[in-house]
Design a protein around this motif. Structure first.
Motif, PDB file in Angstrom:
ATOM      1  N   PHE A 299       0.659  -0.799  -0.035  1.00 56.28           N
ATOM      2  CA  PHE A 299       0.047   0.149   0.503  1.00 56.28           C
ATOM      3  C   PHE A 299       0.932   0.688  -0.109  1.00 56.28           C
ATOM      4  N   ASP A 300       0.875   1.998  -1.186  1.00 56.19           N
ATOM      5  CA  ASP A 300       1.788   3.281  -0.663  1.00 56.19           C
ATOM      6  C   ASP A 300       1.039   4.333  -0.052  1.00 56.19           C
ATOM      7  N   PHE A 301       2.066   5.542   0.479  1.00 60.08           N
ATOM      8  CA  PHE A 301       1.446   6.339   1.307  1.00 60.08           C
ATOM      9  C   PHE A 301       2.485   7.863   0.929  1.00 60.08           C
ATOM     10  N   TYR A 302       1.880   8.865   1.632  1.00 57.80           N
ATOM     11  CA  TYR A 302       2.409   9.622   1.096  1.00 57.80           C
ATOM     12  C   TYR A 302       2.599  11.023   2.537  1.00 57.80           C
ATOM     13  N   VAL A 303       3.946  11.426   3.178  1.00 60.54           N
ATOM     14  CA  VAL A 303       4.153  12.762   3.660  1.00 60.54           C
ATOM     15  C   VAL A 303       4.369  14.025   3.380  1.00 60.54           C
ATOM     16  N   ARG A 304       4.562  15.008   3.829  1.00 59.75           N
ATOM     17  CA  ARG A 304       5.135  16.064   3.600  1.00 59.75           C
ATOM     18  C   ARG A 304       4.879  16.497   4.898  1.00 59.75           C
ATOM     19  N   LEU A 305       5.604  17.981   5.030  1.00 60.50           N
ATOM     20  CA  LEU A 305       5.353  19.652   5.813  1.00 60.50           C
ATOM     21  C   LEU A 305       4.153  20.553   5.107  1.00 60.50           C
ATOM     22  N   ARG A 306       3.201  21.210   6.345  1.00 63.78           N
ATOM     23  CA  ARG A 306       2.464  21.871   5.662  1.00 63.78           C
ATOM     24  C   ARG A 306       2.564  22.942   5.972  1.00 63.78           C
ATOM     25  N   GLU A 307       2.852  23.932   5.703  1.00 62.15           N
ATOM     26  CA  GLU A 307       2.577  24.805   6.391  1.00 62.15           C
ATOM     27  C   GLU A 307       1.324  25.286   7.186  1.00 62.15           C
ATOM     28  N   SER A 308       0.552  24.872   8.660  1.00 65.27           N
ATOM     29  CA  SER A 308      -0.708  25.953   8.828  1.00 65.27           C
ATOM     30  C   SER A 308      -1.415  26.965   9.650  1.00 65.27           C
ATOM     31  N   ARG A 309      -0.147  27.540   9.639  1.00 63.64           N
ATOM     32  CA  ARG A 309      -0.216  29.137   9.606  1.00 63.64           C
ATOM     33  C   ARG A 309       0.793  29.809   9.310  1.00 63.64           C
ATOM     34  N   TYR A 310       0.529  31.552   8.905  1.00 63.84           N
ATOM     35  CA  TYR A 310       1.234  32.136   8.469  1.00 63.84           C
ATOM     36  C   TYR A 310       2.313  32.411  10.161  1.00 63.84           C
ATOM     37  N   SER A 311       3.581  32.623   9.844  1.00 59.59           N
ATOM     38  CA  SER A 311       4.570  32.055   8.720  1.00 59.59           C
ATOM     39  C   SER A 311       5.070  30.842  10.153  1.00 59.59           C
ATOM     40  N   VAL A 312       6.449  30.141   8.596  1.00 60.02           N
ATOM     41  CA  VAL A 312       7.130  29.127   9.080  1.00 60.02           C
ATOM     42  C   VAL A 312       7.967  29.441   9.852  1.00 60.02           C
ATOM     43  N   GLY A 313       7.985  28.372  11.430  1.00 62.82           N
ATOM     44  CA  GLY A 313       9.780  28.826  11.653  1.00 62.82           C
ATOM     45  C   GLY A 313      10.515  27.432  11.580  1.00 62.82           C
ATOM     46  N   GLY A 314      11.587  28.249  12.373  1.00 63.68           N
ATOM     47  CA  GLY A 314      13.017  26.866  11.796  1.00 63.68           C
ATOM     48  C   GLY A 314      12.792  25.529  13.874  1.00 63.68           C
ATOM     49  N   GLY A 315      13.815  25.160  13.134  1.00 62.37           N
ATOM     50  CA  GLY A 315      13.234  23.260  14.523  1.00 62.37           C
ATOM     51  C   GLY A 315      13.321  22.455  13.871  1.00 62.37           C
ATOM     52  N   ALA A 316      13.534  21.086  14.315  1.00 58.12           N
ATOM     53  CA  ALA A 316      13.372  20.020  14.524  1.00 58.12           C
ATOM     54  C   ALA A 316      12.652  19.190  14.568  1.00 58.12           C
ATOM     55  N   PHE A 317      12.055  17.943  14.602  1.00 54.55           N
ATOM     56  CA  PHE A 317      11.260  17.057  15.077  1.00 54.55           C
ATOM     57  C   PHE A 317      11.407  15.464  14.703  1.00 54.55           C
ATOM     58  N   THR A 318      11.379  15.286  15.458  1.00 52.62           N
ATOM     59  CA  THR A 318      10.218  13.523  15.147  1.00 52.62           C
ATOM     60  C   THR A 318       9.317  13.045  15.112  1.00 52.62           C
ATOM     61  N   ARG A 319       8.638  12.846  14.887  1.00 58.02           N
ATOM     62  CA  ARG A 319       6.774  12.859  15.182  1.00 58.02           C
ATOM     63  C   ARG A 319       6.201  11.555  15.171  1.00 58.02           C
ATOM     64  N   PRO A 320       6.341  10.431  16.559  1.00 59.51           N
ATOM     65  CA  PRO A 320       5.686   9.568  16.183  1.00 59.51           C
ATOM     66  C   PRO A 320       3.764   9.408  15.184  1.00 59.51           C
ATOM     67  N   VAL A 321       3.502   8.462  14.419  1.00 58.86           N
ATOM     68  CA  VAL A 321       2.163   8.192  14.172  1.00 58.86           C
ATOM     69  C   VAL A 321       1.961   6.910  14.309  1.00 58.86           C
ATOM     70  N   THR A 322       0.237   6.341  14.943  1.00 58.31           N
ATOM     71  CA  THR A 322       0.006   5.716  15.284  1.00 58.31           C
ATOM     72  C   THR A 322      -0.766   4.952  14.116  1.00 58.31           C
ATOM     73  N   ILE A 323      -0.419   3.962  13.977  1.00 58.81           N
ATOM     74  CA  ILE A 323      -1.242   3.218  12.299  1.00 58.81           C
ATOM     75  C   ILE A 323      -2.415   2.358  12.831  1.00 58.81           C
ATOM     76  N   ARG A 324      -3.563   2.198  12.847  1.00 58.12           N
ATOM     77  CA  ARG A 324      -4.666   0.957  12.900  1.00 58.12           C
ATOM     78  C   ARG A 324      -4.484   0.199  11.732  1.00 58.12           C
ATOM     79  N   VAL A 325      -4.861  -1.331  11.483  1.00 58.22           N
ATOM     80  CA  VAL A 325      -4.740  -1.688  10.631  1.00 58.22           C
ATOM     81  C   VAL A 325      -6.118  -2.606  10.642  1.00 58.22           C
ATOM     82  N   ASP A 326      -7.305  -2.365   9.788  1.00 63.97           N
ATOM     83  CA  ASP A 326      -8.327  -3.804   9.881  1.00 63.97           C
ATOM     84  C   ASP A 326      -8.558  -4.295   8.999  1.00 63.97           C
ATOM     85  N   PHE A 327      -8.804  -5.120   8.589  1.00 63.28           N
ATOM     86  CA  PHE A 327      -9.324  -6.172   7.358  1.00 63.28           C
ATOM     87  C   PHE A 327     -10.619  -6.317   7.217  1.00 63.28           C
ATOM     88  N   LEU A 328     -12.370  -6.156   6.688  1.00 61.49           N
ATOM     89  CA  LEU A 328     -13.084  -6.377   6.355  1.00 61.49           C
ATOM     90  C   LEU A 328     -14.288  -6.660   5.506  1.00 61.49           C
TER      91      LEU A 328
END
Length: 328
Positions: A299-328
């Protein structure tokens, strides 16, 4: 005087008739008392796949009656069991929604009162009741075997239908009406469960380094980065749906709810955007569904950074995201 002479004759005729009736009632055989149903496959969910070879037994089970009297009998009695439908390849075909399921069934009896003997359908066997006795619904176990037949599998609930019955020789001649009825009750053919490889579920997706200039485009976002979730095992993907949920609603950015908010010392006014293979945004905590894929596919997915509010500031990050997969 004539009428007086006829009275003994009438009495003799009535006595003779009564004697003949008594002789008939004393004959070997049974009288039907009640019907009993043996429910085959109660809540039986059978996991199957099209690679099962014809003739393979995929489920065996037994059903037993409640102990009610179904016939009263005297002397030597013949029990006769028969299927109630045609049997190509020796099996009653099981259907799902009226369509051949790719499986058939055969049934047999275990006679407790007959020293534990087993009788396949169709059959005839003898029991002796001496001066009198009863046939009860729990005198037997009804066993069944579900076997693979040629053809593609149709998954779903098996149609309820009667498949076999049993009767006994009758006191008045011939056979009683059937008193034991074997019926498909609750049976399902289900697909094998599917899974995603643990390695891809626990992967880290490198996002790279960006400058403020990378956000100067109509989307106010960086370029998409691809990541994949690999199917570890899925024998029967056709007709199945894979459902993915990334994170929870609490992960949403307050300024842009379609984005995942950043954590800690991450860049200001920036969110994480996840999308499907068509680059359509998948919002935090909302299900995304796609047709299931076969073993080894991605399964192909994509991820990117996007501005949420003006204006973008600098910094570094690690962002965990949980994934739940069910087959129906």
């Amino acid at each position: 005087m004539t009428s007086i002479k006829l009275l003994p004759a009438c009495g003799f005729i009535a006595l003779l008739a009564a004697t003949q009736a008594g002789d008939a009632l004393a004959a070997d055989g049974c009288v039907h008392s009640a019907n009993t149903n043996y429910q085959i496959g109660q809540t039986a969910e059978i996991e199957v796949s099209n690679d099962i070879a014809p003739g393979t037994v995929v489920r065996e089970g037994k059903a037993r009656g409640d102990g009610s009297v179904v016939a009263s009998c005297k002397g030597d009695v013949t029990l006769d069991g028969a299927y109630t439908a045609t049997r190509p390849d020796g099996l009653i075909p099981l259907t799902v929604g009226g369509q051949p399921s790719g499986f058939g069934i055969e049934v047999y009896l275990e006679e407790d009162a007959g020293a534990g003997r087993t009788y396949e359908f169709p059959h005839q066997y003898q029991r002796s009741f001496g001066k009198g006795g009863f046939i009860r619904s729990n005198d037997i176990n009804v066993g069944y075997r579900v076997r693979r037949m040629p053809g593609n599998i149709v998954f779903g609930r098996v149609d309820q239908t009667k498949i076999a019955e049993q009767r006994a020789s009758s006191i008045i001649g011939g056979f009683t009406t059937p008193f034991r009825h074997m019926q498909i009750y609750e049976m399902w053919f289900k697909r094998p469960s599917c899974s995603i490889s643990a390695e891809t579920l626990n992967q880290t997706v490198p996002m790279g380094s960006y400058s403020l200039a990378d956000f100067k485009n109509p989307d106010r976002a960086t370029t998409w980065v691809n990541f994949q979730l690999k199917v570890k095992d899925c024998k029967e993907p056709a007709g199945q749906i894979a459902q993915f949920i990334f994170g929870t609603p609490a992960d949403a950015d307050t300024n842009a709810p379609q984005l995942f908010r950043m954590l800690g010392s991450a860049p200001a006014h920036v969110g994480l955007e996840i999308a499907d293979e068509t680059k359509h945004t998948i919002e935090p905590g909302k299900p995304y569904q796609a047709n299931a894929l076969a073993t080894g596919e991605d399964f192909d997915f994509y991820v990117r950074l996007r501005e949420s509010r003006y204006s973008v500031g600098g910094g570094a990050f690690t962002r965990p995201v949980t994934i739940r997969v069910d087959f129906l």
